[in-house]
Design an enzyme around this catalytic site. Structure first.
Site, PDB file in Angstrom:
ATOM      1  N   GLU A 126     -46.693  35.079  74.754  1.00 41.57           N
ATOM      2  CA  GLU A 126     -46.428  35.476  76.149  1.00 41.57           C
ATOM      3  C   GLU A 126     -45.047  34.984  76.573  1.00 41.57           C
ATOM      4  OE1 GLU A 126     -48.238  37.672  77.585  1.00 41.57           O
ATOM      5  OE2 GLU A 126     -49.656  37.577  75.942  1.00 41.57           O
ATOM      6  N   TRP A 141     -42.794  37.520  75.373  1.00 47.14           N
ATOM      7  CA  TRP A 141     -42.589  38.690  76.245  1.00 47.14           C
ATOM      8  C   TRP A 141     -41.534  38.388  77.305  1.00 47.14           C
ATOM      9  CZ3 TRP A 141     -43.771  43.620  75.676  1.00 47.14           C
ATOM     10  CH2 TRP A 141     -44.792  43.972  74.797  1.00 47.14           C
ATOM     11  N   TRP A 150     -42.749  63.453  90.263  1.00 45.94           N
ATOM     12  CA  TRP A 150     -43.536  62.521  91.083  1.00 45.94           C
ATOM     13  C   TRP A 150     -44.156  63.284  92.236  1.00 45.94           C
ATOM     14  CZ3 TRP A 150     -44.193  58.396  88.326  1.00 45.94           C
ATOM     15  CH2 TRP A 150     -43.173  57.939  87.495  1.00 45.94           C
ATOM     16  N   ASN A 186     -52.242  39.046  85.406  1.00 47.52           N
ATOM     17  CA  ASN A 186     -51.517  40.031  84.592  1.00 47.52           C
ATOM     18  C   ASN A 186     -52.334  41.295  84.334  1.00 47.52           C
ATOM     19  OD1 ASN A 186     -49.297  40.887  82.802  1.00 47.52           O
ATOM     20  ND2 ASN A 186     -50.862  40.685  81.219  1.00 47.52           N
ATOM     21  N   TRP A 238     -42.506  54.601  89.811  1.00 47.18           N
ATOM     22  CA  TRP A 238     -42.728  53.192  89.461  1.00 47.18           C
ATOM     23  C   TRP A 238     -41.759  52.275  90.196  1.00 47.18           C
ATOM     24  CZ3 TRP A 238     -38.635  50.647  87.092  1.00 47.18           C
ATOM     25  CH2 TRP A 238     -37.653  51.443  86.487  1.00 47.18           C
ATOM     26  N   TRP A 277     -43.005  47.030  84.896  1.00 54.12           N
ATOM     27  CA  TRP A 277     -43.196  48.344  85.531  1.00 54.12           C
ATOM     28  C   TRP A 277     -42.862  49.480  84.580  1.00 54.12           C
ATOM     29  CZ3 TRP A 277     -46.028  49.911  89.379  1.00 54.12           C
ATOM     30  CH2 TRP A 277     -46.493  48.936  90.270  1.00 54.12           C
TER      31      TRP A 277
HETATM   32  C1  FAD Z   1     -46.151  45.486  86.545  1.00 54.85           C
HETATM   33  C2  FAD Z   1     -45.895  44.056  86.101  1.00 54.85           C
HETATM   34  C3  FAD Z   1     -44.975  43.275  86.792  1.00 54.85           C
HETATM   35  C4  FAD Z   1     -44.721  41.957  86.382  1.00 54.85           C
HETATM   36  N1  FAD Z   1     -43.793  41.215  87.079  1.00 54.85           N
HETATM   37  C5  FAD Z   1     -43.514  39.948  86.677  1.00 54.85           C
HETATM   38  C6  FAD Z   1     -42.549  39.169  87.367  1.00 54.85           C
HETATM   39  O1  FAD Z   1     -41.901  39.622  88.313  1.00 54.85           O
HETATM   40  N2  FAD Z   1     -42.349  37.879  86.956  1.00 54.85           N
HETATM   41  C7  FAD Z   1     -43.026  37.349  85.887  1.00 54.85           C
HETATM   42  O2  FAD Z   1     -42.817  36.173  85.545  1.00 54.85           O
HETATM   43  N3  FAD Z   1     -43.916  38.085  85.198  1.00 54.85           N
HETATM   44  C8  FAD Z   1     -44.192  39.358  85.558  1.00 54.85           C
HETATM   45  N4  FAD Z   1     -45.129  40.083  84.875  1.00 54.85           N
HETATM   46  C9  FAD Z   1     -45.730  39.514  83.654  1.00 54.85           C
HETATM   47  C10 FAD Z   1     -47.039  38.724  83.852  1.00 54.85           C
HETATM   48  O3  FAD Z   1     -47.930  39.458  84.637  1.00 54.85           O
HETATM   49  C11 FAD Z   1     -46.820  37.351  84.491  1.00 54.85           C
HETATM   50  O4  FAD Z   1     -45.801  36.654  83.814  1.00 54.85           O
HETATM   51  C12 FAD Z   1     -48.098  36.501  84.396  1.00 54.85           C
HETATM   52  O5  FAD Z   1     -49.157  37.150  85.051  1.00 54.85           O
HETATM   53  C13 FAD Z   1     -47.843  35.150  85.031  1.00 54.85           C
HETATM   54  O6  FAD Z   1     -49.010  34.392  85.060  1.00 54.85           O
HETATM   55  P1  FAD Z   1     -49.146  33.073  84.194  1.00 54.85           P
HETATM   56  O7  FAD Z   1     -47.981  32.190  84.417  1.00 54.85           O
HETATM   57  O8  FAD Z   1     -50.492  32.510  84.471  1.00 54.85           O
HETATM   58  O9  FAD Z   1     -49.084  33.677  82.726  1.00 54.85           O
HETATM   59  P2  FAD Z   1     -49.533  33.079  81.315  1.00 54.85           P
HETATM   60  O10 FAD Z   1     -50.487  34.047  80.722  1.00 54.85           O
HETATM   61  O11 FAD Z   1     -49.960  31.679  81.439  1.00 54.85           O
HETATM   62  O12 FAD Z   1     -48.199  33.197  80.454  1.00 54.85           O
HETATM   63  C14 FAD Z   1     -47.265  32.125  80.325  1.00 54.85           C
HETATM   64  C15 FAD Z   1     -45.891  32.591  80.715  1.00 54.85           C
HETATM   65  O13 FAD Z   1     -45.440  33.622  79.850  1.00 54.85           O
HETATM   66  C16 FAD Z   1     -44.663  34.569  80.590  1.00 54.85           C
HETATM   67  N5  FAD Z   1     -45.321  35.871  80.521  1.00 54.85           N
HETATM   68  C17 FAD Z   1     -46.639  36.123  80.369  1.00 54.85           C
HETATM   69  N6  FAD Z   1     -46.869  37.448  80.294  1.00 54.85           N
HETATM   70  C18 FAD Z   1     -45.671  38.044  80.409  1.00 54.85           C
HETATM   71  C19 FAD Z   1     -45.242  39.406  80.408  1.00 54.85           C
HETATM   72  N7  FAD Z   1     -46.101  40.429  80.234  1.00 54.85           N
HETATM   73  N8  FAD Z   1     -43.932  39.672  80.580  1.00 54.85           N
HETATM   74  C20 FAD Z   1     -43.032  38.669  80.724  1.00 54.85           C
HETATM   75  N9  FAD Z   1     -43.384  37.356  80.721  1.00 54.85           N
HETATM   76  C21 FAD Z   1     -44.679  37.053  80.570  1.00 54.85           C
HETATM   77  C22 FAD Z   1     -44.600  34.078  82.026  1.00 54.85           C
HETATM   78  O14 FAD Z   1     -43.409  33.345  82.199  1.00 54.85           O
HETATM   79  C23 FAD Z   1     -45.822  33.183  82.112  1.00 54.85           C
HETATM   80  O15 FAD Z   1     -45.705  32.182  83.087  1.00 54.85           O
HETATM   81  C24 FAD Z   1     -45.402  41.414  85.262  1.00 54.85           C
HETATM   82  C25 FAD Z   1     -46.339  42.208  84.581  1.00 54.85           C
HETATM   83  C26 FAD Z   1     -46.584  43.514  84.998  1.00 54.85           C
HETATM   84  C27 FAD Z   1     -47.597  44.338  84.249  1.00 54.85           C
END
Ligand code: FAD
Length: 479
Positions: A277, A280, A308, A345, A363, A386
């Site tokens: 993660e 990502w 759209w 997420n 989007w 997005w």
């Molecule tokens: C439409 C959409 C918009 C999003 N917008 C953002 C945003 O603005 N900022 C953001 O930090 N994340 C975003 N995410 C990714 C993800 O949803 C969040 O990082 C995650 O939910 C944060 O929760 P957590 O810290 O408990 O994640 P955990 O599952 O604990 O993951 C640990 C860390 O990994 C990173 N991470 C995890 N998943 C992703 C991912 N898919 N993409 C990028 N980094 C990730 C984050 O820094 C997160 O804190 C988005 C996802 C989607 C589908």
């Protein structure tokens, strides 16, 4: 050259593992930390209200923590270069250090500042710390940026592990010149109308809270991360995203905490899933680096011509934003977002897919709403998320794969605990109908105290029809 060093803090709001602070301390002489609020300098990706709210509280925690280490925090408004020059004059500083940002507008601004200050004889240096890998440094065999996550992350994992985190500086024995700054309130980061009660009840900003959250996650929840991370009713994820965004901790601190947990017996697959993660997050910055307009322009340019749906008066958009679409998992997610500044997420994917596919709204409208309402809003991760949801990004979910929000609810929130938490109007519905109340017999609705159309909306759109229309719209642009 003067012996004082200015450390220009931006999204590295911490003392530990902060290379710019560490190098400033090693240089000798007084160290003065500076935060400059200049949103007009980064117009391409301006943060929204929830992000500003979090920033305020993070700065509030940072000031006393820096002071305890003998480092004053000076807050200013205004253009970076002019303000830094004024501070250099006031302190006689001979060096300005900072940690790098990677958004295109910030990069351009920082380059200008660095060139100008170096020309004026300053020791001006920037350091990597916001990512595990510089976004330009990971390249495929054709020496080009990656477009798919798996080979990108594999290439990252082949690199040597990140260096061990740096300790916090302790400069209590160094006298510092007095420098005038603004009160935090003068930065105007807090909302004028107080909509932030839910955020205050949810978040504790600042480095020590972030480190405590990381330690607690590694000790208690990391081992079950692979199983629990998709269950929005469980506290199965780390909740570290705002801390990582604002640099209250660094990704390599997270990395090494995971390594320590692995040594202590946390299963390998849980650790690897969690690290991916972070991968990502790296990939998002890698993409933003090669597609600077990732927040606006589809990577797959066929989507420039996507038909759209017209949305007169933004009626459907507003219903989605307000969590009044009549689709419980979508509405629960939008309520969680509004009340806490964060959304799970899995639910980000479902709410996003519903907006872009069933409602067929652009989007970018969803991207903007998340930008304004997420405390963890991050230009790269949000834009990538997005574009992934919309099917127009690099390595995105194909457009024709359309999440069914009812099935997603039944699978990931089987007892409807998440939906009940955020939509109390539905709390008494039996599990069987919680994700599709419009299918419940009248008597069941009555017993649960739900009148559709008044206590809870009827669905904005028939899910099957929305799906079919989305698929035929996609046919129109398919090459
Ligand atoms: C439409 C959409 C918009 C999003 N917008 C953002 C945003 O603005 N900022 C953001 O930090 N994340 C975003 N995410 C990714 C993800 O949803 C969040 O990082 C995650 O939910 C944060 O929760 P957590 O810290 O408990 O994640 P955990 O599952 O604990 O993951 C640990 C860390 O990994 C990173 N991470 C995890 N998943 C992703 C991912 N898919 N993409 C990028 N980094 C990730 C984050 O820094 C997160 O804190 C988005 C996802 C989607 C589908």
């Amino acid at each position: 050259m003067g012996d004082a060093t200015l450390v220009w803090l931006r999204r590295d709001l911490r003392l530990t593992d902060n290379p710019a602070l560490d190098q400033a301390a090693r240089r000798g002489g007084p160290v003065i930390a500076v935060y400059l609020h200049a949103p007009e300098e980064t117009p391409q990706y301006p943060p929204g209200a929830a992000s500003h709210w979090y920033l305020h509280h993070s700065l509030k925690a940072l000031g006393p923590a820096l002071a305890q280490a003998g480092i004053p925090l000076v807050l200013r408004r205004g253009p970076a270069l002019a303000t830094l020059r004024a501070l250099i004059r006031a302190t006689g500083a001979g060096a300005v250090y900072w940690n790098r940002l990677y958004e295109p507008d910030a990069v351009a601004r920082d380059r200008t500042v660095k060139q100008a200050l170096r020309t004026e004889g300053l020791d001006c240096r920037s350091f990597p710390t916001a990512l595990l890998h510089e976004p330009w440094a990971v390249r495929n065999q054709a020496d080009r940026p990656y477009r798919a996550f798996t080979p990108f992350w594999r290439a990252c994992r082949r690199q040597p592990p990140p260096a061990a985190p740096l300790p916090a500086p302790d400069l209590r024995d160094r006298p510092v010149p007095a420098v005038e700054g603004l009160d935090l309130a003068a930065l105007g980061l807090l909302p004028r109308t107080p909509w932030d009660t839910g955020l205050r009840n949810t978040w504790q900003a600042g480095e020590s809270a972030a480190l405590a959250r990381l330690e607690a996650f590694a000790a208690d929840r990391l081992a079950r991360y692979a199983q629990d991370r998709d269950r929005p009713a469980e506290p199965g994820t780390s909740g570290l995203s705002p801390a990582l965004h604002f640099g209250e901790l660094s990704p390599r601190q997270v990395w090494w905490q995971v390594m320590a947990a692995r040594e202590a017996g946390v299963p390998e697959d849980a650790c690897e899933t969690f690290l991916s993660e972070l991968g990502w997050r790296e990939f998002a910055h890698h993409l933003l680096w090669s597609h600077p307009d990732l927040g606006d322009a589809p990577v797959d340019d066929r989507f420039g011509a996507f038909p759209w749906r017209p949305d007169p008066g933004d009626g459907w958009l507003h219903a989605w934003q307000a969590g009044r679409t009549g689709i419980p998992l979508v509405d629960a997610g939008m309520h969680e977002l509004w009340q806490t500044g964060w959304m799970h997420n899995r639910v980000r994917m479902v709410t996003g897919s519903f907006l872009v596919k069933h409602l067929r709204l652009p989007w970018q409208r969803g991207e903007r709403w998340f930008r304004d309402t997420l405390v963890d809003w991050d230009a790269a991760s949000n834009a990538m998320g997005w574009q992934w949801v919309a099917g127009c990004g690099a390595d995105a979910a194909p457009y024709f794969r359309i999440f069914n929000p009812v099935r997603q609810g039944e699978r990931f929130d089987p007892q409807g605990r998440y939906v009940r938490r955020w939509l109390p109007a539905l709390a008494n519905l039996p599990d069987k109908y919680i994700h599709a109340p419009w299918t419940a017999p009248e008597a069941v609705l009555r017993r649960a105290g739900v009148t559709l159309g008044s206590d809870y909306p009827c669905p904005l759109i028939d899910l099957r029809l929305g799906r079919e229309q989305a698929l035929s719209a996609f046919q129109a642009i398919k090459g």
